[in-house]
Design an enzyme around this catalytic site. Structure first.
Site, PDB file in Angstrom:
ATOM      1  N   GLY A   1     -24.898  16.012  10.046  1.00 39.80           N
ATOM      2  CA  GLY A   1     -25.090  14.950   9.068  1.00 39.80           C
ATOM      3  C   GLY A   1     -24.983  15.462   7.640  1.00 39.80           C
ATOM      4  CB  VAL A   2     -22.967  14.952   4.911  1.00 37.54           C
ATOM      5  CG1 VAL A   2     -22.155  15.873   5.811  1.00 37.54           C
ATOM      6  CG2 VAL A   2     -22.413  13.530   4.953  1.00 37.54           C
TER       7      VAL A   2
ATOM      8  CD  GLU B   1     -31.893  12.027   5.538  1.00 40.66           C
ATOM      9  OE1 GLU B   1     -33.104  11.814   5.382  1.00 40.66           O
ATOM     10  OE2 GLU B   1     -31.335  12.074   6.664  1.00 40.66           O
TER      11      GLU B   1
END
Lengths: 352, 165, 759
Positions: free
Chosen positions: C715-716, C718
């Protein structure tokens, strides 16, 4: 907000008659009034729309060398007027450092003068506030008051006046022209806003129905155009009210200050003219030691009203810096970040 | 109590019977005229999401009383594209990824159009950033927004020179 | 040694790269730039009424009186909903059968538990009437003294942090490690309460038709919300239809069902007409979650070479008096720096505020902020360059568990970020650099990290006889680009060009895409999409390879490639056939595939899975006037496979700007006596403006991860905040010698610091 009567008078006389009724307010652009009405702080019975009144939206050069600005002139239009910006650069810089482009496009000169404090307790209708509700107390006094006044406050109220525009205007001896029930009169801008004393609910010298029709700057105000700056400290680079601010204008000849004009913002219930500081500088060299003494004089009577002693020190420093920047000369072009300490564009005359 | 007002919205004359003096220009557009492209982010003139052009100037429509703008010429995001073609500012926002969630975007675009018309920034990114600072973006698309505005300003200036030639 | 884990290979006949990896512009771009994208509050069904919340002005006590008569007397007001007349709910809003259900106010009683709590709903023909009606209620209360602030009540060790994680985790002997250290750091940092402030206020348009409910609302979790609403109203989930095609930002506040949403539905039930309820901006501060304040104590010990011997991270935070959400900030010390002894501990107290909630990088943001400053303090104490110190303490395995990383390109992030930023030549000591204008200049670094989480999801894929495809799942696009990234994944999974694929999302009648949160949505729903597309292709391939009339006959399902709308034999690509022809010959209008995704528990047991990054900040400081400006920010991030670099870059930018905000700007100002928030708006609650961010760069560092999931996606959304807050604080120190001890760093902290400034 509650329902109100809406009146749109066609003449100043009609406007005054409508607004003199209790519970009436004037509406210009509404960028402050509508905000206050939505917040439940202002609950007028009647709104008197002055935006169509003729003859109040001109900027006029006067024969005596002064300038008259109609109360309905938009903030953005005044700041961008080339003649105005060239002659009163600190005022233009102050205007452009305030609010956002959208608000400056709508807001009027008259409205800017009469904008009300940003004190969080004034805006919180559940809090005790002697302005909104005389005698109820001042919740800021023992509350969150980091940004509140260090000059001119009283036990009844420690709020500050938020305008940028008013600060250099007060420094330059602006005069407010008023039409009212008893005819036309004028007062110094410095006398328009009242100190809170025991009656913080009385914010201005205006009587019911009084309409500001113009502001005038005297001919003498033009003497400072080569050395005039406005400087503003805020908590983000743009679109924020001043924590402290200062207007500094110098009339320098042969390295000596013929006269100085200094005013502070964000520190008091009204824009704060610092005459004692000006006196320090009259006739003296335009150097740092003089500026330091002037800054100290400007804040000599300052006292913290809460957790805001740091503002006194910062105010001294910003006066010092503003004087230094003014002495260095008005920039030829308005900085990309008006009134910001991150813009130190050295240069000559200002042009819009 | 009823008020008859008339505004030009996106080039079309609209006659409105206002039952309520409290209605803002923003709510007139969204709730009465069903032009929902203009967004309400704060309703207090603090975020710029409601920016429209009134008589050619960008303002926050949430702090504009509809009654007081009787006779005004209003341009909203719905009126910006030229039937099938996007306005250069709109196209630039897509090309430079000047948005994420898109909620502030109509306001950003109207503000950009106003900024370019004001003609004060030249090619200076710092002036563009300052000039666009009245439009908050919580997603943080500022870099793309600034690039889009600079790009669109340039192409609009070129188009103007071509038209003038 | 981990057990033998076979890296997960993508299904052999799908080739990646034709869409995935391309920097396509957003598919919803035209809708958004023309104002045509519909957000919840843009809907206006026939007969709709407006509902406005009245909220409490006290933080603790009871409502004793509401002037309902005055509200109803206001022209246009149709009804007022209070505890006295609100329609029944099938479940108690205060019931909590699992840690992921949050208690909320739906007028179940007259208790007030925090300022800005909803206490009534006014429903009217116009928005103006409803708004004034709410003001006319003029509530009266029995108020009790409000307990606000970190230290106002007694604290305790919570049962869990982040809902289900252990509050105390220890490895090795921290006290012994500290005692044996030749240098020690013991520092405390404070972070404030923060509010999500998505630009789109929470909103709902609810319409009942008999016992079916039709809802327009922004939600990060369609299926979860549908299920919760169904339970609350005693409906089958199928009778609850939710449309959420576009969210104007979520950041965690629109993930779980909130009280105002339920009140909108109840109001519609009460009046028997559709109702639109939109929160005012000030009402966004309280009932829809926030990040709580923290106080964090970091103790570090280093040996003579600057290697960590011990790392202790203790957090104190707060939750509400009626529910549990403990910001897990101390967990930030689990995964980054190689210390043989680590202790992360949490304590919490209950105060009269709304329940905190996941807010972009929950735990990671404040925890990283404190940790990265402490690491810098440690580096300085050892007189080491802060990047060198981080490299010295680089973790080859996850420190808290000893597990190997599934992938970790952090060295490359450090190296490329430092090169791009120009880190070499940085003077070690503070206050050594000035620019031409005389400002002090500082350079700071922070390491970024975020766990690569995976939830569960389902998707459906269809290949149609006309050669087009359809993929659908209930994904949510809150600006991260789901409409585009998932379309790319869908097209690749079906071997079609992207303009041949219809991608449907954003409604609750679609297969469950899971929640858009935890930076896990692309990985989770993407894997389900990939599986569904693969399934459809596999079925198509099965038909072709077993049909004598097909050029693919005998090819075997696994010996087939799907590309450009055709299936090819792997061993002889001249033998191919189009989907159109295969379906036509079979007499089928379409063929369907289904797919699911879930975390690979075996792989997760064996490997630690995180994305990483390095953030470099340059700050210019006017120490006299206390003004700091972040003049350059460079972040280099490694997050596995990148579906769309354009979208990912924007996510990094957004995260980094949140980092600027955390470091220098945003905080809620709470009146200690009343518990009310004094800057519940967007004027005095400062998020950065455009002029606050003059230069922003994100480097996408290549990284391949065969274990994290089938697609190798981390994922990117946060990670950009982590590392950035510390980098900025560290840059301020490097410029001035002033060490930040609380966030945001204020004017007076810089201009008039408590004796820290070097002479």
């Amino acid at each position: 907000m509650k329902v109100f009567d809406y009146a749109r008078p066609r003449t100043i006389a009609e406007a005054i008659a409508a607004a003199a009724e209790p519970g009436s307010v004037y509406l210009a652009a509404g960028t402050n009034l509508l905000d206050l009405m939505k917040g439940g702080i202002a609950r007028p019975d009647r709104v008197v729309d002055v935006t169509r009144l003729p003859g109040l939206d001109r900027i006029e050069r006067l024969p005596d060398g002064g300038i008259r600005i109609g109360a309905l002139v938009r903030n953005a239009d005044l700041a961008q007027d080339p003649d105005f910006a060239r002659t009163y650069p600190a005022v233009a810089e102050a205007l452009l450092s305030g609010a956002s482009a959208q608000l400056r496009n709508a807001a009027t000169v008259g409205g800017n003068l009469l904008q009300r404090t940003r004190c969080g307790y004034f805006h919180d209708v559940a809090s005790a506030c002697n302005k909104r509700n005389p005698g109820s107390g001042c919740a800021a006094r023992d509350g969150e008051n980091r940004l509140h006044a260090v000059l001119g406050w009283s036990e009844a109220c420690i709020a500050t006046h938020p305008s940028d525009f008013c600060v250099p205007l007060v420094a330059l001896d602006a005069v407010v022209e008023i039409e009212g029930r008893s005819g036309r009169r004028e007062i110094a801008l410095e006398d328009l806003h009242r100190l809170p004393g025991h009656t913080p609910e009385l914010e201005s010298a205006l009587e019911p129905g009084d309409l500001i029709v113009a502001i005038r700057l005297p001919a003498e105000a033009a003497a400072f155009s080569a050395h005039a700056r406005y400087l503003k400290l805020r908590e983000r680079t743009s679109y924020a009210f001043a924590v402290v601010s200062a207007a500094a204008a110098l009339d320098i000849e042969g390295g000596r200050i013929r006269q100085a004009r200094i005013a502070l913002g964000g520190v008091a219930p009204k824009p704060w003219r610092a005459r004692a500081a000006e006196d320090v500088l009259t006739g003296s060299a335009a150097d740092e030691s003089g500026f330091r003494r002037a800054a100290a004089a400007a804040l000599a009577d300052a006292r913290p009203s809460g957790d805001n002693a740091f503002k006194i020190e910062l105010a001294k420093r910003i006066v010092l810096r503003a004087l230094a920047l003014a002495a260095a000369g008005t920039p030829e072009q308005l900085p990309a970040l008006p009134a910001s300490s991150f813009s130190s564009v050295p240069g000559a005359h200002h042009a819009a | 109590m009823s008020f008859s007002i008339s505004l030009t919205v996106n080039g079309e004359r609209r006659n409105v019977e206002l039952q309520d003096p409290r209605t803002t220009l923003l709510d007139l557009l969204r709730e009465h005229l069903r032009l929902t492209g203009t967004k309400k982010g704060c309703d207090r003139g603090q975020c710029g999401a409601c920016t429209v052009l009134v008589d050619g100037r960008r303002i926050n429509s949430c702090l504009a009383l509809a009654l007081s703008h009787d006779g005004a010429d209003v341009l909203t995001i719905e009126g910006v594209a030229d039937s099938a073609d996007l306005h250069p500012v709109q196209a630039a926002f897509i090309a430079h990824d000047g948005f994420q969630c898109g909620f502030c975007t109509p306001g950003q675009i109207m503000s950009a159009i106003g900024l370019i018309q004001e003609g004060q920034t030249g090619d200076d990114p710092e002036r563009v950033r300052e000039g666009m600072s009245g439009n908050l973006c919580r997603c943080g698309a500022y870099r793309g927004i600034t690039e889009a505005v600079l790009d669109a300003r340039k192409s609009l200036a070129q188009a103007e020179r071509r038209d003038a030639a | 040694m981990p057990p033998e884990i076979n890296p997960i290979h993508a299904s052999p006949h799908i080739r990646h790269g034709s869409n995935v990896g391309q920097p396509l512009t957003r598919r919803d771009g035209v809708l958004k730039v023309t104002g045509a994208a519909p957000y919840a509050a843009d809907n206006h069904p026939a007969g709709m009424l407006y509902a406005v919340l009245a909220v409490s002005s006290i933080a603790r006590g009871r409502v004793t009186f509401l002037d309902v008569d005055a509200a109803k007397a206001h022209a246009g007001v149709v009804d007022v909903m209070t505890t006295a007349n609100r329609p029944p709910l099938a479940e108690d809003p205060d019931a909590k059968t699992n840690p992921f259900m949050f208690r909320f106010e739906a007028l179940q009683n007259d208790l007030v538990r925090y300022a800005n709590q909803p206490i009534a709903v006014v429903i009217a023909e116009t928005l103006e009437a409803a708004t004034e009606g709410a003001a006319l209620l003029a509530p009266r209360y029995d108020a009790e003294p409000a307990r606000t602030g970190l230290d106002s009540t007694e604290s305790f060790v919570p049962a869990a942090v982040r809902l289900i994680s252990p509050p105390e985790v220890r490895v090795g002997d921290v006290e012994a490690g500290l005692a044996a250290a030749s240098t020690r750091i013991d520092a405390t940092y404070e972070t404030p309460a923060q509010y999500h402030n998505a630009m789109e206020p929470h909103a709902i348009v609810a319409a009942w038709e008999g016992d079916t409910l039709s809802i327009d609302m922004p939600t990060q979790g369609l299926a979860l919300t549908q299920a919760r609403i169904a339970g609350l109203f005693g409906l089958s989930p199928k009778s609850v239809q939710i449309r959420s095609p576009f969210l104007g930002g979520g950041f965690g506040s629109k993930g779980l069902l909130s009280g105002p949403t339920v009140l909108g539905i109840l109001a519609a039930r009460l009046v028997g007409r559709p109702v639109k309820l939109v929160l005012r901006r000030d009402q966004m501060y309280g009932p829809v979650g926030h990040r709580p304040p923290t106080r964090q104590r970091l103790r570090l010990g280093m040996d003579a070479e600057g290697r960590l011997t011990a790392l202790s991270h203790h957090l104190k935070t707060v939750t509400s008096t009626f529910d549990d959400f403990v910001e897990p900030a101390a967990e930030a010390s689990h995964a980054l720096y190689a210390s043989p002894a680590i202790a992360t501990t949490h304590e919490v107290s209950r105060i009269d505020m709304g329940t905190p909630l996941f807010m972009r990088a929950p735990g990671e943001a404040p925890g990283s902020a404190a940790l990265e400053i402490a690491i810098d303090e440690a580096a300085w104490a050892c007189r080491m360059d802060p990047l060198d110190f981080r490299l010295k303490n680089y973790a080859e395995v996850e420190p808290i568990s000893g597990k190997p990383f599934s992938s970790k390109a952090l060295r490359e992030c450090y190296a490329e970020g430092a090169a791009r930023f120009g880190w070499s030549g940085r003077p070690l000591a503070p206050a050594q650099m000035r620019d031409d204008a005389g400002f002090l200049v500082g350079w700071g670094i922070g390491t970024a990290t975020f766990p690569a989480i995976m939830f569960q999801a389902e998707a459906r894929a269809v290949l149609r006889g006309d050669g087009t495809g359809l993929v659908e799942t209930s994904a949510a696009d809150m600006g991260q680009g789901a409409w585009t990234a998932f379309a790319q994944l869908a097209a690749d999974s079906l071997g079609l060009a992207i303009d041949q694929v219809e991608f449907r999302a954003g409604t609750s009648d679609l297969p469950d895409a899971g929640i858009a949160g935890g930076s896990a949505h692309t990985a989770t729903a993407g894997a389900a999409i990939h599986a569904a597309g693969s399934d459809a292709i596999a079925r198509l391939a099965e038909m072709a390879t077993s049909d004598e009339r097909s050029p693919l006959f005998g090819g075997g399902n696994a010996g087939v490639l799907a590309r450009d709308g055709r299936l090819f034999r792997r061993d002889d690509e001249s033998r191919s056939e189009s989907y159109v022809d295969i379906l036509a010959r079979a007499g089928l209008a379409e063929i369907e595939g289904r797919g699911k995704s879930a975390p690979d528990q075996v792989a997760r047991e064996a490997y630690a899975m995180h994305a990483h990054g390095a953030v470099f900040a340059e700050v210019k400081v006017d120490t006299d006037l206390g003004q700091a400006r972040v003049t350059r920010l460079v972040g280099a991030f490694a997050a596995g496979r990148i579906v769309n670099p354009r979208l990912v870059r924007s996510q990094y930018y957004g995260g980094m700007i949140w980092g600027v905000s955390f470091a220098l700007h945003e905080h809620a100002i709470v009146d200690r006596r009343s518990g009310r928030i004094l800057n519940a708006d967007l004027a005095e609650y400062h998020i950065p403006v455009n002029a606050d961010v003059p230069s922003l760069e994100a480097l996408l560092i290549e990284e391949h991860d065969p274990y994290v999931n089938a697609l190798g996606i981390k994922g990117v959304g946060e990670i950009g905040i982590t590392g950035t807050v510390g980098a900025i604080a560290n840059a301020v120190w490097h410029a001035t010698g002033i060490r930040a001890r609380r966030f945001p760093i204020r004017i007076e902290d810089i201009a008039i610091p408590p004796g820290d400034r070097p002479t």
